[in-house]
Design a protein around this motif. Structure first.
Motif, short mmCIF file in Angstrom:
data_model
loop_
_atom_site.label_atom_id
_atom_site.label_comp_id
_atom_site.label_asym_id
_atom_site.label_seq_id
_atom_site.Cartn_x
_atom_site.Cartn_y
_atom_site.Cartn_z
N VAL A 176 2.90 8.73 -11.91
CA VAL A 176 2.62 8.10 -10.62
C VAL A 176 1.47 7.11 -10.75
O VAL A 176 1.55 5.97 -10.25
CB VAL A 176 2.28 9.18 -9.57
CG1 VAL A 176 1.76 8.53 -8.28
CG2 VAL A 176 3.50 10.04 -9.27
N ARG A 180 1.51 3.05 -10.17
CA ARG A 180 0.64 2.41 -9.17
C ARG A 180 -0.26 1.36 -9.80
O ARG A 180 -0.68 0.41 -9.14
CB ARG A 180 -0.19 3.48 -8.46
CG ARG A 180 0.62 4.32 -7.49
CD ARG A 180 -0.17 5.44 -6.86
NE ARG A 180 0.58 6.09 -5.79
CZ ARG A 180 0.19 7.19 -5.17
NH1 ARG A 180 -0.97 7.77 -5.51
NH2 ARG A 180 0.93 7.73 -4.21
N ASP A 217 3.06 0.95 -3.25
CA ASP A 217 2.93 2.38 -2.98
C ASP A 217 4.05 2.83 -2.05
O ASP A 217 4.46 2.11 -1.13
CB ASP A 217 1.58 2.67 -2.32
CG ASP A 217 0.44 2.63 -3.33
OD1 ASP A 217 0.73 2.66 -4.55
OD2 ASP A 217 -0.73 2.56 -2.90
N GLU A 218 4.51 4.05 -2.27
CA GLU A 218 5.63 4.58 -1.49
C GLU A 218 5.32 4.60 0.00
O GLU A 218 6.16 4.24 0.83
CB GLU A 218 5.98 5.98 -1.98
CG GLU A 218 7.25 6.54 -1.41
CD GLU A 218 7.66 7.81 -2.12
OE1 GLU A 218 8.83 7.92 -2.54
OE2 GLU A 218 6.79 8.71 -2.27
N ARG A 322 8.32 15.58 -4.36
CA ARG A 322 7.08 14.83 -4.45
C ARG A 322 5.93 15.81 -4.68
O ARG A 322 5.95 16.94 -4.18
CB ARG A 322 6.80 14.04 -3.16
CG ARG A 322 7.80 12.94 -2.85
CD ARG A 322 7.73 11.83 -3.86
NE ARG A 322 8.58 10.69 -3.52
CZ ARG A 322 9.85 10.56 -3.86
NH1 ARG A 322 10.46 11.54 -4.53
NH2 ARG A 322 10.52 9.49 -3.55
N GLN A 326 1.19 13.23 -3.24
CA GLN A 326 2.04 12.16 -2.72
C GLN A 326 2.38 12.40 -1.25
O GLN A 326 2.47 11.46 -0.46
CB GLN A 326 3.32 12.05 -3.54
CG GLN A 326 3.10 11.57 -4.97
CD GLN A 326 4.40 11.54 -5.75
OE1 GLN A 326 4.82 12.55 -6.30
NE2 GLN A 326 5.04 10.39 -5.78
N ASP A 329 -0.47 11.30 0.79
CA ASP A 329 -0.48 9.84 0.89
C ASP A 329 0.49 9.35 1.97
O ASP A 329 0.21 8.38 2.69
CB ASP A 329 -0.12 9.20 -0.45
CG ASP A 329 -1.21 9.40 -1.49
OD1 ASP A 329 -2.36 9.68 -1.10
OD2 ASP A 329 -0.91 9.28 -2.70
#
Length: 476
Positions: A176, A180, A217-218, A322, A326, A329
């Motif tokens: 991850v 990023r 970013d997701e 996830r 995450q 976030d």
């Protein structure tokens, strides 16, 4: 073997197709077994042979193709096997690496695929996904995936993905972070000739349009998608009327317009103010959902470890597995987070009306995850259209009370619902998460949360009788 397919009955064709699937799977397994046997023949160190050409001079050597715990093989020996398989050496090396991982690191999965329970390509993908795990961690994936081999390929891969992350959350956190650190947005320049390229299959026709690629970013991507969707809906709702005979633009068009409009934030604000002013002048109340466009429902499935603490991985509907960081976030941009109590999937109730209550539909969808037609692949969490909640035993307006409930609810995609209704399929329900199906020409299946299993006619009738007894008990 049917000598002439044109003379075959419907039952014979269905039986032949069913046998063909199993034979095809076993043939693919046989191909891997042959590659493994070849590797076993060439597992000795070629440098230990008398007169061996040194490695520094191009001589053969042992190489490790699979993950930790797999045996080595002489590299040059694979060339001849590649010729026999009518493919390049790299393809043969990849096949052997997957086969070695299956045999030595995923033995339960290997046993299942050798029994014909699923397609070989699916478990080969699982082998590749788990290759970086050490042998002990790979066993976590092996146990979980072996239990799902009767399910649809997408479900098997989803389980494997979650277990790979769970087995080594630190490694996934590193992935991850790496992603990023390599974020970016790209605006490719058109290639010479692309303005007049009429080959639609290449996707290179850029006359009048351009492509944009982004890695962000997701959480930012989800927020951006919601903004584009809300703006697209507003643009479509307030677009000029289309001249008679012309086709109205679809939502893809309006999403593209909204995406382009975001390049000018002042224009977006002006448009939204104009929409709000127009609604006020017409006496309409502002849409509460529009005022809170950032609000979103995120359904998160959490588990506990052996010590009672939250596990490192959660399943987020529509997204997949996830890490908990995450998930944090995803929620961080919301000022207010409302936690809905956990839905108890062991609960159930029945009512006297025809429509399934909301709580029953919700529990059924969470239990089933996807379409409960035999071998169906649709997942409710991946598609916007909700399933049809069909009464397993058809509703009778003059029948007994309690016909509608968790015990009599089969979630189906519309196409499968139509087939069940109009083509003579039979289905019985063994509790809230098991269904027994019979097709018009005598194929029988048991559908559960772990997939679809073939039944004999005798097994089908025994389970159907059990379902009738259970149904009567629930209704009572």
């Amino acid at each position: 073997m049917i000598s002439d397919l044109a003379d075959a009955t419907a039952e014979q064709l269905l039986h032949a197709a069913q046998v063909g699937v199993r034979d095809g799977r076993l043939l693919e397994v046989r191909k891997l077994e042959l590659v493994l046997a070849w590797a076993d023949l060439h597992a000795g160190d070629p440098q230990a042979e008398p007169g061996a050409v040194p490695v520094r001079c191009g001589g053969p050597r042992l190489v490790t193709l699979g993950g930790e715990g797999t045996p080595q093989v002489a590299d040059l020996a694979l060339v001849e096997m590649a010729i026999a398989r009518h493919e390049g050496v790299l393809a043969t090396r990849n096949a052997l690496a997957d086969a070695l991982d299956l045999r030595h690191r995923l033995p339960a999965v290997w046993a299942g695929v050798r029994a014909g329970r699923c397609e070989v390509w699916v478990v080969r993908r699982v082998a590749r996904m788990s290759r970086r795990l050490d042998r002990d961690r790979a066993s976590v994936v092996d146990t979980a995936v072996a239990a799902t081999l009767d399910e649809a390929p997408a479900r098997i891969v989803a389980v494997a993905e979650a277990k790979v992350i769970e087995a080594d959350p630190a490694a996934h956190a590193a992935r991850v972070k790496t992603n990023r650190d390599t974020k970016g947005v790209w605006y490719p320049q058109p290639r010479p000739g692309s303005q007049v390229d009429e080959d639609d299959n290449t996707g290179n026709d850029t006359a009048g349009v351009a492509a944009v690629f982004a890695r962000i970013d997701e959480a930012d991507a989800l927020a951006h998608a919601r903004m584009v969707e809300d703006l697209a809906v507003a643009l479509a709702a307030h677009a000029p009327d289309v001249p008679e005979g012309d086709e109205s633009p679809g939502m893809d068009h309006w999403r593209a317009e909204a995406f382009a409009m975001l390049a000018d934030p002042a224009a977006v604000l002006a448009f939204l103010r104009a929409v709000e002013d127009a609604s006020t002048e017409e006496g309409e109340r502002p849409d509460a959902s529009a005022q809170h466009a950032a609000a979103a429902e995120i359904v998160i499935h959490l588990g506990h470890d052996s010590e009672g603490d939250l596990g490192p991985v959660a399943r987020v509907e529509r997204l997949g597995p996830r890490l908990l960081d995450q998930v944090r976030d995803l929620l961080a941009r919301h000022a207010t987070v409302t936690i809905t109590p956990v839905v108890d999937l062991h609960a159930g109730r029945s009512v006297n009306g025809y429509e399934h209550p909301t709580d029953v539909r919700r529990r059924t969808e969470l239990r089933a995850l996807g379409d409960r037609f035999p071998h169906a692949t649709g997942l409710f969490t991946r598609h916007g259209r909700p399933p049809d909640h069909d009464h397993t035993v058809p509703y009778d307006s003059h029948g007994p009370p309690g016909q509608t409930g968790d015990h009599n609810d089969t979630p189906l995609a519309r196409h499968h619902h139509r087939a069940k209704t109009h083509l003579g399929y039979s289905v019985f329900q063994l509790g809230p998460d098991r269904w027994v199906w019979g097709t018009p020409h005598g194929l029988y299946r048991l559908v559960t949360g772990t997939g679809t299993t073939a039944l004999t006619q005798t097994e089908y009738h025994l389970l159907a009788e059990q379902a009738v007894v259970l149904g009567a008990a629930y209704a009572a």
